[in-house]
Write a protein that holds these residues in place. Structure first.
Motif, PDB file in Angstrom:
ATOM      1  N   HIS A  26       8.702 -40.038 -16.566  1.00 42.09           N
ATOM      2  CA  HIS A  26       7.564 -39.189 -16.924  1.00 42.09           C
ATOM      3  C   HIS A  26       7.394 -37.987 -15.996  1.00 42.09           C
ATOM      4  CE1 HIS A  26       6.115 -42.038 -13.911  1.00 42.09           C
ATOM      5  NE2 HIS A  26       5.237 -41.108 -13.577  1.00 42.09           N
ATOM      6  N   ARG A  27       8.310 -37.787 -15.054  1.00 40.26           N
ATOM      7  CA  ARG A  27       8.231 -36.677 -14.107  1.00 40.26           C
ATOM      8  C   ARG A  27       9.228 -35.584 -14.491  1.00 40.26           C
ATOM      9  NH1 ARG A  27       3.867 -36.916 -10.912  1.00 40.26           N
ATOM     10  NH2 ARG A  27       4.958 -35.659  -9.392  1.00 40.26           N
ATOM     11  N   THR A  28       9.045 -34.384 -13.924  1.00 41.00           N
ATOM     12  CA  THR A  28       9.920 -33.240 -14.170  1.00 41.00           C
ATOM     13  C   THR A  28      10.649 -32.904 -12.872  1.00 41.00           C
ATOM     14  OG1 THR A  28       8.344 -32.417 -15.788  1.00 41.00           O
ATOM     15  CG2 THR A  28       9.988 -30.855 -15.000  1.00 41.00           C
ATOM     16  N   TYR A  29      11.940 -32.623 -12.983  1.00 41.72           N
ATOM     17  CA  TYR A  29      12.774 -32.388 -11.805  1.00 41.72           C
ATOM     18  C   TYR A  29      13.606 -31.117 -11.947  1.00 41.72           C
ATOM     19  CZ  TYR A  29      11.686 -37.263 -10.920  1.00 41.72           C
ATOM     20  OH  TYR A  29      11.019 -38.443 -10.709  1.00 41.72           O
ATOM     21  N   ALA A  30      13.973 -30.553 -10.800  1.00 44.20           N
ATOM     22  CA  ALA A  30      14.973 -29.488 -10.730  1.00 44.20           C
ATOM     23  C   ALA A  30      16.183 -30.079 -10.017  1.00 44.20           C
ATOM     24  CB  ALA A  30      14.445 -28.292  -9.953  1.00 44.20           C
ATOM     25  N   GLU A  31      17.356 -29.853 -10.572  1.00 40.46           N
ATOM     26  CA  GLU A  31      18.584 -30.305  -9.926  1.00 40.46           C
ATOM     27  C   GLU A  31      18.993 -29.260  -8.891  1.00 40.46           C
ATOM     28  OE1 GLU A  31      23.246 -31.362 -10.897  1.00 40.46           O
ATOM     29  OE2 GLU A  31      21.936 -30.689 -12.512  1.00 40.46           O
ATOM     30  N   LEU A  32      19.280 -29.696  -7.668  1.00 38.89           N
ATOM     31  CA  LEU A  32      19.726 -28.787  -6.607  1.00 38.89           C
ATOM     32  C   LEU A  32      21.250 -28.690  -6.668  1.00 38.89           C
ATOM     33  CD1 LEU A  32      17.395 -30.029  -3.735  1.00 38.89           C
ATOM     34  CD2 LEU A  32      17.011 -28.159  -5.350  1.00 38.89           C
ATOM     35  N   VAL A  33      21.761 -27.457  -6.706  1.00 33.79           N
ATOM     36  CA  VAL A  33      23.190 -27.216  -6.875  1.00 33.79           C
ATOM     37  C   VAL A  33      23.721 -26.472  -5.662  1.00 33.79           C
ATOM     38  CG1 VAL A  33      24.933 -26.122  -8.336  1.00 33.79           C
ATOM     39  CG2 VAL A  33      22.881 -27.110  -9.385  1.00 33.79           C
ATOM     40  N   GLY A  34      24.742 -27.048  -5.023  1.00 34.10           N
ATOM     41  CA  GLY A  34      25.378 -26.426  -3.867  1.00 34.10           C
ATOM     42  C   GLY A  34      24.615 -26.698  -2.583  1.00 34.10           C
ATOM     43  N   GLY A  35      25.193 -26.292  -1.477  1.00 30.39           N
ATOM     44  CA  GLY A  35      24.532 -26.429  -0.177  1.00 30.39           C
ATOM     45  C   GLY A  35      24.360 -27.864   0.278  1.00 30.39           C
ATOM     46  N   PRO A  36      23.535 -28.061   1.299  1.00 32.24           N
ATOM     47  CA  PRO A  36      23.420 -29.375   1.921  1.00 32.24           C
ATOM     48  C   PRO A  36      22.706 -30.422   1.062  1.00 32.24           C
ATOM     49  CG  PRO A  36      21.846 -27.870   2.899  1.00 32.24           C
ATOM     50  CD  PRO A  36      22.725 -27.061   1.991  1.00 32.24           C
ATOM     51  N   LEU A  37      21.968 -30.007   0.052  1.00 31.26           N
ATOM     52  CA  LEU A  37      21.213 -30.954  -0.775  1.00 31.26           C
ATOM     53  C   LEU A  37      21.792 -31.051  -2.193  1.00 31.26           C
ATOM     54  CD1 LEU A  37      17.627 -29.937   0.421  1.00 31.26           C
ATOM     55  CD2 LEU A  37      19.111 -31.751   1.304  1.00 31.26           C
ATOM     56  N   ASP A  38      23.048 -30.661  -2.341  1.00 33.35           N
ATOM     57  CA  ASP A  38      23.719 -30.649  -3.638  1.00 33.35           C
ATOM     58  C   ASP A  38      23.598 -31.998  -4.349  1.00 33.35           C
ATOM     59  OD1 ASP A  38      25.416 -29.533  -5.679  1.00 33.35           O
ATOM     60  OD2 ASP A  38      27.056 -30.742  -4.863  1.00 33.35           O
ATOM     61  N   GLY A  39      23.185 -31.939  -5.607  1.00 33.02           N
ATOM     62  CA  GLY A  39      23.110 -33.136  -6.423  1.00 33.02           C
ATOM     63  C   GLY A  39      21.777 -33.868  -6.375  1.00 33.02           C
ATOM     64  N   LEU A  40      20.917 -33.506  -5.440  1.00 33.38           N
ATOM     65  CA  LEU A  40      19.609 -34.155  -5.372  1.00 33.38           C
ATOM     66  C   LEU A  40      18.667 -33.552  -6.400  1.00 33.38           C
ATOM     67  CD1 LEU A  40      19.056 -34.452  -1.512  1.00 33.38           C
ATOM     68  CD2 LEU A  40      19.821 -36.211  -3.109  1.00 33.38           C
ATOM     69  N   LEU A  41      17.645 -34.322  -6.749  1.00 32.43           N
ATOM     70  CA  LEU A  41      16.622 -33.846  -7.673  1.00 32.43           C
ATOM     71  C   LEU A  41      15.346 -33.578  -6.904  1.00 32.43           C
ATOM     72  CD1 LEU A  41      17.119 -36.340 -10.635  1.00 32.43           C
ATOM     73  CD2 LEU A  41      18.043 -34.026 -10.394  1.00 32.43           C
ATOM     74  N   LEU A  42      14.752 -32.428  -7.168  1.00 34.03           N
ATOM     75  CA  LEU A  42      13.487 -32.048  -6.560  1.00 34.03           C
ATOM     76  C   LEU A  42      12.379 -32.272  -7.587  1.00 34.03           C
ATOM     77  CD1 LEU A  42      11.892 -30.668  -4.246  1.00 34.03           C
ATOM     78  CD2 LEU A  42      12.358 -28.503  -5.398  1.00 34.03           C
ATOM     79  N   ASP A  43      11.360 -33.029  -7.219  1.00 31.96           N
ATOM     80  CA  ASP A  43      10.236 -33.302  -8.107  1.00 31.96           C
ATOM     81  C   ASP A  43       9.383 -32.041  -8.225  1.00 31.96           C
ATOM     82  OD1 ASP A  43       7.823 -36.035  -8.268  1.00 31.96           O
ATOM     83  OD2 ASP A  43       7.931 -34.195  -9.405  1.00 31.96           O
ATOM     84  N   ILE A  44       9.398 -31.430  -9.415  1.00 35.94           N
ATOM     85  CA  ILE A  44       8.612 -30.210  -9.651  1.00 35.94           C
ATOM     86  C   ILE A  44       7.520 -30.476 -10.684  1.00 35.94           C
ATOM     87  CG2 ILE A  44      10.420 -28.599  -8.937  1.00 35.94           C
ATOM     88  CD1 ILE A  44      10.989 -28.159 -11.973  1.00 35.94           C
ATOM     89  N   HIS A  45       7.199 -31.729 -10.883  1.00 39.05           N
ATOM     90  CA  HIS A  45       6.182 -32.092 -11.873  1.00 39.05           C
ATOM     91  C   HIS A  45       4.858 -31.402 -11.530  1.00 39.05           C
ATOM     92  CE1 HIS A  45       4.762 -34.584 -15.134  1.00 39.05           C
ATOM     93  NE2 HIS A  45       3.638 -34.751 -14.451  1.00 39.05           N
ATOM     94  N   GLY A  46       4.287 -30.718 -12.479  1.00 41.40           N
ATOM     95  CA  GLY A  46       3.014 -30.033 -12.265  1.00 41.40           C
ATOM     96  C   GLY A  46       3.137 -28.624 -11.705  1.00 41.40           C
ATOM     97  N   TRP A  47       4.346 -28.177 -11.378  1.00 37.66           N
ATOM     98  CA  TRP A  47       4.517 -26.818 -10.881  1.00 37.66           C
ATOM     99  C   TRP A  47       4.393 -25.840 -12.042  1.00 37.66           C
ATOM    100  CZ3 TRP A  47       8.854 -25.983  -6.757  1.00 37.66           C
ATOM    101  CH2 TRP A  47       8.686 -26.884  -5.707  1.00 37.66           C
ATOM    102  N   ARG A  48       3.822 -24.679 -11.785  1.00 34.09           N
ATOM    103  CA  ARG A  48       3.798 -23.598 -12.768  1.00 34.09           C
ATOM    104  C   ARG A  48       5.171 -22.916 -12.784  1.00 34.09           C
ATOM    105  NH1 ARG A  48      -0.628 -22.765  -9.605  1.00 34.09           N
ATOM    106  NH2 ARG A  48       0.319 -20.885  -8.781  1.00 34.09           N
ATOM    107  N   ALA A  49       5.496 -22.285 -13.912  1.00 37.89           N
ATOM    108  CA  ALA A  49       6.799 -21.611 -14.047  1.00 37.89           C
ATOM    109  C   ALA A  49       7.017 -20.601 -12.918  1.00 37.89           C
ATOM    110  CB  ALA A  49       6.904 -20.932 -15.403  1.00 37.89           C
ATOM    111  N   GLY A  50       5.973 -19.864 -12.537  1.00 39.55           N
ATOM    112  CA  GLY A  50       6.096 -18.881 -11.464  1.00 39.55           C
ATOM    113  C   GLY A  50       6.450 -19.499 -10.126  1.00 39.55           C
ATOM    114  N   GLU A  51       5.985 -20.699  -9.887  1.00 39.01           N
ATOM    115  CA  GLU A  51       6.317 -21.383  -8.631  1.00 39.01           C
ATOM    116  C   GLU A  51       7.797 -21.742  -8.596  1.00 39.01           C
ATOM    117  OE1 GLU A  51       2.404 -23.748  -7.210  1.00 39.01           O
ATOM    118  OE2 GLU A  51       3.289 -24.456  -9.085  1.00 39.01           O
TER     119      GLU A  51
END
Length: 97
Positions: A26-51
């Motif tokens: 039920h949550r919304t995530y952004a997939e992190l691509v490249g760099g030291p956190l490659d492949g992790l998911l960032l919880d962006i649930h409730g963030w506005r598009a501008g954020e």
């Protein structure tokens, strides 16, 4: 992009004692691509598009400066999927102390 308070946002499974270590349906995530956190998911649930469009500066011991921040930004024009699950990708753009 200056570091923000969002740099402290929790990554799913990041806390060793998290009772729900994986992505939650039920949550919304952004997939992190490249760099030291490659492949992790960032919880962006409730963030506005501008954020999300502003990108993020995530505190990590894995970047060029231990305790610094890894910078991740969206690619202009890349589509987003509305609703829960992986909504978008954020791409590594560098590190900052």
């Amino acid at each position: 992009m200056p570091p923000s308070d969002r740099a402290q946002c929790r990554l799913p499974g990041h806390d060793h004692d998290d009772p729900h270590p994986g992505p939650l349906p039920h949550r919304t995530y952004a997939e992190l691509v490249g760099g030291p956190l490659d492949g992790l998911l960032l919880d962006i649930h409730g963030w506005r598009a501008g954020e999300v469009d502003d990108g993020v500066a995530l505190t990590t011991e894995l970047c060029r400066w231990p305790g610094g921040r890894a910078l991740y930004d969206p690619r202009p024009g890349e589509p987003r999927t509305p609703g829960p699950g992986v909504s978008c990708r954020l791409y590594y753009s560098g590190d900052t102390p």
